[in-house]
Design a protein around this motif. Structure first.
Motif, PDB file in Angstrom:
ATOM      1  N   SER A  32      38.090  39.477  34.919  1.00 39.99           N
ATOM      2  CA  SER A  32      37.519  38.141  34.783  1.00 39.99           C
ATOM      3  C   SER A  32      38.043  37.220  35.886  1.00 39.99           C
ATOM      4  O   SER A  32      37.286  36.439  36.472  1.00 39.99           O
ATOM      5  CB  SER A  32      37.863  37.561  33.410  1.00 39.99           C
ATOM      6  OG  SER A  32      37.421  36.226  33.305  1.00 39.99           O
ATOM      7  N   THR A  36      35.437  35.850  38.661  1.00 36.91           N
ATOM      8  CA  THR A  36      35.320  34.393  38.759  1.00 36.91           C
ATOM      9  C   THR A  36      35.607  33.927  40.179  1.00 36.91           C
ATOM     10  O   THR A  36      34.899  33.070  40.735  1.00 36.91           O
ATOM     11  CB  THR A  36      36.285  33.713  37.778  1.00 36.91           C
ATOM     12  OG1 THR A  36      35.954  34.090  36.443  1.00 36.91           O
ATOM     13  CG2 THR A  36      36.232  32.202  37.897  1.00 36.91           C
ATOM     14  N   LEU A 182      31.914  28.319  34.560  1.00 42.97           N
ATOM     15  CA  LEU A 182      31.744  29.602  33.878  1.00 42.97           C
ATOM     16  C   LEU A 182      32.415  29.637  32.504  1.00 42.97           C
ATOM     17  O   LEU A 182      32.253  30.604  31.759  1.00 42.97           O
ATOM     18  CB  LEU A 182      32.306  30.732  34.746  1.00 42.97           C
ATOM     19  CG  LEU A 182      31.543  30.993  36.052  1.00 42.97           C
ATOM     20  CD1 LEU A 182      32.333  31.922  36.955  1.00 42.97           C
ATOM     21  CD2 LEU A 182      30.160  31.575  35.752  1.00 42.97           C
ATOM     22  N   VAL A 184      35.630  29.913  31.830  1.00 39.78           N
ATOM     23  CA  VAL A 184      36.677  30.932  31.800  1.00 39.78           C
ATOM     24  C   VAL A 184      37.960  30.322  31.248  1.00 39.78           C
ATOM     25  O   VAL A 184      38.448  29.303  31.754  1.00 39.78           O
ATOM     26  CB  VAL A 184      36.932  31.498  33.208  1.00 39.78           C
ATOM     27  CG1 VAL A 184      38.106  32.471  33.201  1.00 39.78           C
ATOM     28  CG2 VAL A 184      35.678  32.171  33.730  1.00 39.78           C
TER      29      VAL A 184
END
Length: 228
Positions: A32, A36, A182, A184
């Motif tokens: 991730s 990202t 996003l 995250v």
């Protein structure tokens, strides 16, 4: 956007990364964190250079989603050093290295690669999982964005999945924007456990180092082992 607990971890990681670190993002895994970061710095029509010993899931992301969105990927020998200049194109926007690399553990010449990339306006991303900033402060070596699979050494107790994104002042604004867009983030329990693991990081890595050398030296004495 974070909590007091996540901000405490971010501040601790910034101190670990050194004075070049302008910000740290927290992610649920290093994949991730890597995806990202790549989405933050690349767009359709760009070219990215990736070390050939890159973490396999990151390679799959490049060959899958990035390629599908029109990003061109080129792979290079991790020991290429300054000769990476021959691989640059007018649209090369980033270089992804691992120091040392996944599985085969080659150590690239990060300053040489960074010098070439910066001269051509490209950012340098380093997966610094294996060395950690204790053994390799990659931001001090010219890297713009440093990633870690905090699942491994920072967590240290086999009970969390975690990733970190550390960036210098040049790269942090675009990374921070991608993190927000996003969505995250890391869960609060995992953040707490990462803070716990961080307290013993130096002690554990010292023992890892000692045990690894002892094992390698023992293997070198064994007649059934051809090469260490």
């Amino acid at each position: 956007h974070g909590t007091p607990t996540s901000r405490a971890l971010q501040e601790a990681l910034m101190a670990l990364e050194g004075p070049q670190c302008a910000g740290v993002g927290l992610a649920p895994s290093v994949l991730s964190a890597s995806s990202t970061t790549l989405l933050a710095v690349l767009k359709a029509g760009d070219h990215v250079l990736v070390c050939d010993n890159v973490y396999r899931p990151s390679r799959n992301f490049c060959n899958g989603m990035l390629a599908r969105y029109g990003v061109e990927i080129g792979y290079f020998d991790p020991l290429i050093g300054g000769r990476i200049a021959d691989l640059f194109k007018p649209n090369t926007r980033a270089v992804l290295v691992e120091a040392p690399g996944s599985q085969s553990l080659e150590m690239p010449d990060v300053p040489a690669i960074a010098a070439v990339a910066h001269a051509r306006g490209a950012l340098v991303i380093d997966d610094n999982t294996w060395a950690t900033p204790l053994y390799h402060r990659s931001l001090d070596q010219g890297v713009d964005i440093s990633l870690q699979a905090a699942t491994k050494y920072i967590g240290g107790h086999s009970d969390i999945m975690f990733g970190t994104i550390s960036a210098n002042a040049k790269a942090w604004p675009v990374v921070a924007e991608a993190i927000r867009l996003l969505g995250v983030c890391a869960g609060p329990d995992d953040v707490f456990l990462a803070l716990r693991g961080l307290r013993t990081l130096a002690v554990r890595l010292t023992r890892h180092h000692q045990s690894g050398l002892e094992l390698a030296r023992w293997l070198a004495t064994r007649p059934e082992v051809l090469k260490v």
